[in-house]
Design a protein around this motif. Sequence first.
Motif, short mmCIF file in Angstrom:
data_model
loop_
_atom_site.label_atom_id
_atom_site.label_comp_id
_atom_site.label_asym_id
_atom_site.label_seq_id
_atom_site.Cartn_x
_atom_site.Cartn_y
_atom_site.Cartn_z
N PHE A 48 42.61 43.53 68.14
CA PHE A 48 43.38 43.33 69.37
C PHE A 48 43.60 41.86 69.73
N SER A 49 42.93 40.94 69.03
CA SER A 49 43.08 39.53 69.37
C SER A 49 43.58 38.70 68.20
N VAL A 50 42.94 38.86 67.04
CA VAL A 50 43.29 38.03 65.88
C VAL A 50 44.57 38.51 65.21
N MET A 51 44.63 39.79 64.87
CA MET A 51 45.76 40.31 64.11
C MET A 51 47.10 40.16 64.83
N PRO A 52 47.21 40.42 66.15
CA PRO A 52 48.51 40.23 66.81
C PRO A 52 49.05 38.80 66.70
N GLN A 53 48.16 37.82 66.58
CA GLN A 53 48.59 36.43 66.52
C GLN A 53 49.06 36.02 65.12
N VAL A 54 48.60 36.72 64.10
CA VAL A 54 48.91 36.30 62.72
C VAL A 54 49.66 37.37 61.93
N PHE A 55 49.95 38.51 62.56
CA PHE A 55 50.52 39.63 61.81
C PHE A 55 51.87 39.27 61.18
N SER A 56 52.76 38.64 61.95
CA SER A 56 54.09 38.31 61.42
C SER A 56 53.99 37.33 60.25
N ARG A 57 53.07 36.38 60.34
CA ARG A 57 52.89 35.43 59.24
C ARG A 57 52.30 36.13 58.01
N PHE A 58 51.38 37.05 58.25
CA PHE A 58 50.78 37.79 57.13
C PHE A 58 51.84 38.62 56.41
N ILE A 59 52.75 39.22 57.17
CA ILE A 59 53.84 39.97 56.55
C ILE A 59 54.71 39.04 55.70
N GLY A 60 54.99 37.85 56.23
CA GLY A 60 55.78 36.89 55.47
C GLY A 60 55.09 36.47 54.18
N PHE A 61 53.78 36.21 54.24
CA PHE A 61 53.03 35.86 53.03
C PHE A 61 53.07 37.00 52.02
N SER A 62 52.91 38.23 52.51
CA SER A 62 52.85 39.39 51.62
C SER A 62 54.18 39.62 50.93
N VAL A 63 55.28 39.49 51.68
CA VAL A 63 56.60 39.69 51.09
C VAL A 63 56.88 38.63 50.04
N TYR A 64 56.51 37.39 50.34
CA TYR A 64 56.70 36.32 49.35
C TYR A 64 55.88 36.59 48.09
N GLN A 65 54.65 37.08 48.26
CA GLN A 65 53.82 37.34 47.09
C GLN A 65 54.37 38.48 46.26
N LEU A 66 54.92 39.51 46.91
CA LEU A 66 55.55 40.59 46.17
C LEU A 66 56.71 40.06 45.34
N ASP A 67 57.51 39.19 45.94
CA ASP A 67 58.62 38.57 45.22
C ASP A 67 58.11 37.75 44.05
N SER A 68 57.02 37.01 44.27
CA SER A 68 56.43 36.21 43.20
C SER A 68 55.87 37.09 42.09
N ASN A 69 55.24 38.20 42.46
CA ASN A 69 54.69 39.10 41.44
C ASN A 69 55.77 39.78 40.62
N LEU A 70 56.94 40.00 41.21
CA LEU A 70 58.05 40.55 40.43
C LEU A 70 58.45 39.59 39.31
N ARG A 71 58.45 38.30 39.60
CA ARG A 71 58.76 37.30 38.57
C ARG A 71 57.63 37.19 37.56
N ASN A 72 56.40 37.11 38.08
CA ASN A 72 55.26 36.90 37.18
C ASN A 72 54.97 38.11 36.31
N SER A 73 55.37 39.32 36.76
CA SER A 73 55.12 40.51 35.96
C SER A 73 55.88 40.47 34.65
N THR A 74 57.02 39.80 34.63
CA THR A 74 57.75 39.64 33.37
C THR A 74 57.17 38.51 32.53
N MET A 75 56.59 37.52 33.20
CA MET A 75 56.05 36.36 32.47
C MET A 75 54.75 36.70 31.75
#
Length: 264
Positions: free
Chosen positions: A186-213
Motif C-alpha cells: 500500500f505504500s511502496v508499490m503504488p509509488q514505483v508500479f508504473s516504473r516497474f511496468i516500464g522496466f519490465s516491458v523494456y526487458q521483454l523487448d530486450s529478451n526478444l532480441r537476445n533470444s535470437t542471439m
Amino acid sequence: MVSIDPQKNHENPFKFNWFSAAIWTLIVGYVVYSFNAMGLTWERFAEGLGHADKLMGRMFPPNFERWELLLSGLAESLEIAIIASFVGIILSLFLGLFAARNLMPNWISIPIRGLIALCRTFHPVIIAILFVKSVGFGALAGILTLIVASIGFIAKLFAEAIEEISLKQIEAIRATGASFISVIIFSVMPQVFSRFIGFSVYQLDSNLRNSTMVGIVGAGGLGGTLFSAFQRFDYDFVAAILITIISIIMIGEYLSNIVRRIFK
C-alpha cells in the motif's frame, strides 16, 4: 564605496586549461594508436564494402520457401523470451525489494546487490555458453540465460526506484500498525508500479532480441536456424530470417509503446 579592480574586469573568461588539454591529447593519442595497432585502414574498409556488396547480392531476393523451419525457430524464440521475461520479472520484484537500502538492513541488501551485480557482469552470450555446457543444447539454456540477464537489469533499476520513493507515505502506513507486507503493497508499490511496468516491458523487448542471439551458441530459438543457414552459405534464407527478426522486433516495439501509454 566599493572599489573595482580593472585587472579583474579584463580577465580572460576563456583561460586555457592545461589539465583538460593534456587529457584530450592523451585520448586522441590513444585513439590514433589503437587504429594503428589493430590495422584499421581505409583500404581495408573499402575492401570490406566490396565483399559486403557481393554478400548482399547473394542474400536478395529472400527465400521464404522453408517457412515451416522459420516459424518453428521463431515460435521457440518467442517462448524463450516470454518464459524468461515472466520468471525474471517475478524474481527481480523480490530481489529489488531486498536490495533497496531504505527498506532493508545492510546485511540483507549488500549480498543481494552483489548477486544482482554478478548477474549483470557477463554478456548474455557468455552466460549462454556456460548454460549450454551445463544443461546442454536447447531452449532451457536460453531461458536460464535470459532469466539471469533480466535479473541483472530489472532488479537493479527497481531497487534504485524504491530508494527514490517518498518515506512519508511509508511512515504514515507504519503509524497505523500495518505489517511489513502491507507497507510494501500500500505504500511502496503504488509509488514505483508504473516504473516497474516500464522496466519490465523494456526487458521483454530486450529478451526478444537476445533470444535470437543466444541461439547462435546453441541456446535454442531462431538464432540456431540463422547460424545453420550461415554455415551452409544459404544467404537467401539468411535474409528471410533477418527480415523475420526485424519484423518481430518492430511489432514488439509497437506493443511495448502501447503498454507504456496504458500504465503511464
